[in-house]
Design a protein around this motif. Structure first.
Motif, PDB file in Angstrom:
ATOM      1  N   LEU A 606       0.824  -1.207   0.000  1.00 17.31           N
ATOM      2  CA  LEU A 606       0.000   0.000   0.000  1.00 17.31           C
ATOM      3  C   LEU A 606       0.858   1.257   0.000  1.00 17.31           C
ATOM      4  CD1 LEU A 606      -2.797  -1.114   2.494  1.00 17.31           C
ATOM      5  CD2 LEU A 606      -2.812  -1.195  -0.005  1.00 17.31           C
ATOM      6  N   ASP A 607       1.986   1.214   0.721  1.00 18.31           N
ATOM      7  CA  ASP A 607       2.919   2.347   0.688  1.00 18.31           C
ATOM      8  C   ASP A 607       3.465   2.540  -0.726  1.00 18.31           C
ATOM      9  OD1 ASP A 607       2.577   2.798   3.383  1.00 18.31           O
ATOM     10  OD2 ASP A 607       4.398   1.732   3.986  1.00 18.31           O
ATOM     11  N   SER A 608       3.820   1.435  -1.378  1.00 22.71           N
ATOM     12  CA  SER A 608       4.332   1.511  -2.749  1.00 22.71           C
ATOM     13  C   SER A 608       3.273   2.017  -3.709  1.00 22.71           C
ATOM     14  CB  SER A 608       4.840   0.143  -3.202  1.00 22.71           C
ATOM     15  OG  SER A 608       5.968  -0.258  -2.458  1.00 22.71           O
ATOM     16  N   ARG A 609       2.006   1.647  -3.446  1.00 24.35           N
ATOM     17  CA  ARG A 609       0.919   2.129  -4.294  1.00 24.35           C
ATOM     18  C   ARG A 609       0.797   3.649  -4.194  1.00 24.35           C
ATOM     19  NH1 ARG A 609      -2.398   0.947  -8.745  1.00 24.35           N
ATOM     20  NH2 ARG A 609      -3.896   2.647  -8.756  1.00 24.35           N
ATOM     21  N   ARG A 610       0.920   4.193  -2.992  1.00 22.61           N
ATOM     22  CA  ARG A 610       0.842   5.642  -2.835  1.00 22.61           C
ATOM     23  C   ARG A 610       1.985   6.332  -3.581  1.00 22.61           C
ATOM     24  NH1 ARG A 610      -1.324   4.180   2.280  1.00 22.61           N
ATOM     25  NH2 ARG A 610       0.760   3.947   3.186  1.00 22.61           N
ATOM     26  N   ASP A 611       3.179   5.769  -3.475  1.00 23.15           N
ATOM     27  CA  ASP A 611       4.312   6.339  -4.216  1.00 23.15           C
ATOM     28  C   ASP A 611       4.076   6.247  -5.723  1.00 23.15           C
ATOM     29  OD1 ASP A 611       5.541   6.811  -1.801  1.00 23.15           O
ATOM     30  OD2 ASP A 611       6.814   5.017  -1.890  1.00 23.15           O
ATOM     31  N   TYR A 612       3.505   5.154  -6.156  1.00 23.71           N
ATOM     32  CA  TYR A 612       3.209   4.941  -7.570  1.00 23.71           C
ATOM     33  C   TYR A 612       2.229   5.996  -8.088  1.00 23.71           C
ATOM     34  CZ  TYR A 612       0.939   2.645 -11.594  1.00 23.71           C
ATOM     35  OH  TYR A 612       0.394   2.353 -12.818  1.00 23.71           O
ATOM     36  N   GLU A 613       1.166   6.256  -7.335  1.00 23.50           N
ATOM     37  CA  GLU A 613       0.172   7.236  -7.767  1.00 23.50           C
ATOM     38  C   GLU A 613       0.762   8.643  -7.801  1.00 23.50           C
ATOM     39  OE1 GLU A 613      -3.017   6.593  -5.027  1.00 23.50           O
ATOM     40  OE2 GLU A 613      -3.780   4.829  -6.102  1.00 23.50           O
TER      41      GLU A 613
END
Length: 635
Positions: A606-613
């Motif tokens: 989920l942390d990586s998803r936020r960085d991705y967005e």
């Protein structure tokens, strides 16, 4: 009435190929086709095999050990010749033909010529279903060769001998056209191969092919020149098209005349010598600090002969505010970036643009900034590759091994050709390998096909027998496809192979964790295993079993000593060394879009998803071309 000669379809095909010629760099007439790779089986041994035997003095036939391997070698041969010479490849029907699909896709993505000649089922259908025949219950004309349609630039199935009269000229047009260039498939039904026809003798007259260089339209040049004259921070990106059009000299003239720094792609590396003052190094995901810093500031980017792949553009987030000018021989590629386009040969286009710019050059501050950052990057490269001594218990990583390879010969930057394709090494080599010679860096990174490396090295050595060919690959690629070591020994074509053993798929393991995932199913230690655990693979012993000389080394110092022995050896020499998959060259690089799950039970995902967005918000839109000449403001 024209004179005729009675030949089978296969005999006519081989005779036609043998008659095709080209001028080499010294102006000598040489065969366009360097030969034919063949693995015979039912479907090609009786018809095409007999024809190749009769023509073996003018069109040599080479035996390989896998269809994919020999097709990869043929593609590499064409790439090493800058698409000016090529090879044909023939297989049996069935698995022999489908083994060509990956190589055809590789050639298609990279726009490289190769002529594929798979055997096919009987047109007569008299013995159907034959061994290895696929039966489509709704289409009686289908065979497995139809798998090659989407990965061929031109596909034809020869169901009557006389169809070659039109099919072969069409095939040669695609293979030698700078924009259409790519794989051609002529499927050859085995009964038709053996059927005779009265061919006009003029069909077999020797023909010397020329490679067209498309000039630029005056309006396109004028618009591009207007945009560049208004630029304060221009950068050139040099792609593979610069090499294929032999435009290295034109690129150097252009950069020097107008003070524009040059970044390079994987395919374009080597177009400008590594130590040229305006050479910034690679752009993008595997890019240098210098190239990425200047591209991020650029107000105009002139992309020459590049497909603008995501690794070059940082998934369209690196230089998304710049005015794009795309100079390319392929109209499809000129549309990328949504800017101005110049449909032209790289050399002719650069020269025409330079003439239009006259005495204009980029500002002195921009030039000095570029030269300073380029020097700083070269210092980083020297520091990384110059590392010889490591702390006790520390395994080397790719950058340190690259340095050892280049130190092993003072003429490495002029004489060596390094070959690679997949894993961690392409990033490290693009950053750290230094070459002064166009073609000294041979990277297949359009398809990034694991297993290309050794077979590709064989093709490069066939094209450039006087050069040292250094194949660098990981243990994963080696295990996927290595049989052409035996072919290199059989043909007396020496390769130097360096296997970096990190005990798994280290590159993807790091990517997996960077996306928040757990280490899983990539490294030996993270895979399901039986009671005996993972195998301890002796790559040196394996290579020796195929006739090569080989050894395993335990340090950088031992590697340098082994490389001296390898360079002095008379046949293929493999060196394996254990490496650390966790360490990479930290300097340089930029974001690469790899989609991360929106839903997960793992907090790290989920942390990586936020960085991705967040990163995606920087992406450039490529859907609305802008043909204005406005550039990014200094304000």
């Amino acid at each position: 009435m024209s004179n005729t000669v009675r030949l089978t379809m296969a005999q006519a095909l081989v005779r036609y190929l043998a008659a095709q010629q080209v001028l080499d760099d010294d102006g000598r007439t040489v065969p366009l086709f360097g030969g034919v790779f063949a693995i015979f089986g039912h479907g090609n041994v009786a018809g095409l095999g007999e024809a190749l035997y009769a023509q073996r003095d003018s069109l040599p036939t080479y035996r390989a050990h896998s269809e994919q391997g020999m097709a990869n070698a043929a593609v590499a041969y064409a790439k090493a010749h800058m698409r000016r010479r090529m090879m044909a490849v023939t297989s049996s029907i069935g698995p022999g033909a489908t083994n060509l699909v990956t190589s055809a896709a590789l050639a298609h993505v990279n726009r490289l010529p190769v002529l594929l000649l798979p055997g096919d089922i009987f047109v007569s259908r008299a013995p159907d279903p034959v061994l290895q025949q696929l039966e489509d219950f709704s289409d009686g004309t289908a065979s497995v060769n139809d798998c090659l349609r989407p990965v061929s630039r031109y596909f034809d199935r020869i169901v009557k001998p006389e169809q070659l009269l039109s099919a072969l000229p069409r095939a040669l047009r695609v293979l030698t056209d700078p924009a259409l260039c790519g794989p051609v498939t002529l499927a050859l039904p085995q009964d038709v191969q053996t059927e005779a026809y009265d061919w006009p003798e003029r069909f077999f007259a020797p023909r010397t092919h020329s490679f067209r260089a498309l000039p630029a339209a005056e309006d396109d040049i004028a618009a591009a020149a207007t945009a560049l004259r208004a630029a304060k921070r221009p950068v050139v990106i040099a792609g593979g098209g610069v090499l294929y059009s032999k435009a290295s000299a034109a690129l150097r003239r252009f950069a020097e005349a107008h003070g524009i720094p040059v970044a390079e792609t994987q395919a374009g590396k080597g177009a400008l010598a590594w130590d040229h003052p305006l050479q910034l190094g690679p752009a993008g995901v595997c890019g240098s600090t210098a190239a990425n810093a200047l591209l991020a500031e650029a107000d105009v980017v002139l992309a020459v002969g590049t497909r603008l792949q995501d690794f070059t553009t940082g998934s369209n987030a690196l230089f998304n505010d710049a005015q794009m000018i795309a100079l390319n021989v392929n109209g499809y590629d000129t549309l990328k970036g949504g800017g101005l386009d110049i449909l032209a040969d790289a050399s002719l286009g650069l020269d025409a643009l330079s003439l239009a710019l006259q005495d204009w050059s980029a500002g002195r501050d921009w030039q000095e900034n570029a030269k300073r950052q380029a020097n700083e990057w070269r210092d980083i490269v020297s520091q990384v590759t110059g590392q010889r001594e490591l702390p006790s218990g520390t395994l080397p990583y790719d950058g340190e091994i690259i340095g050892a390879v280049q130190r092993s010969d003072p003429q490495s930057m002029q004489n060596d050709i390094v070959v690679c394709a997949a894993g961690t090494l392409p990033a490290e080599l693009e950053k750290l390998w230094r070459t002064s010679t166009p073609g000294g860096y041979h990277m297949e990174y359009g398809y990034s096909c694991m297993g290309y490396e050794i077979a590709g090295g064989l093709g490069v050595k066939m094209a450039k027998p006087d050069r040292d060919v250094i194949v660098m690959l990981g243990d994963g690629s080696y295990l996927m496809l290595n049989a052409e070591i035996a072919t290199s020994v059989m043909l007396g074509l020496k390769l130097i192979i360096v296997v970096l053993d990190n005990r798994g798929y280290g590159c993807i393991n790091r990517l997996q964790q960077a996306c928040g995932g757990a280490p899983f199913n990539n490294m030996w230690d993270d895979c399901l295993q039986g009671a005996d655990g993972a195998p301890a693979i002796d790559f040196a012993a394996h290579a020796r079993a195929m006739g090569a000389e080989a050894e395993h080394v335990g340090s950088i110092a031992e590697l340098e000593q082994a490389l001296t022995r390898a360079r002095a050896a008379k046949r293929t020499y493999l060196i394996s060394i254990d490496t650390d998959h966790r360490r990479t060259t930290e300097q340089g690089g930029t974001w690469w879009e790899v989609a991360v799950p929106e839903v997960s039970t793992r907090a790290s995902v989920l942390d990586s998803r936020r960085d991705y967005e967040t990163a995606k918000q920087r992406q450039r839109s490529t859907t609305a071309p802008d043909h204005s000449t406005q550039v990014k403001s200094d304000v």
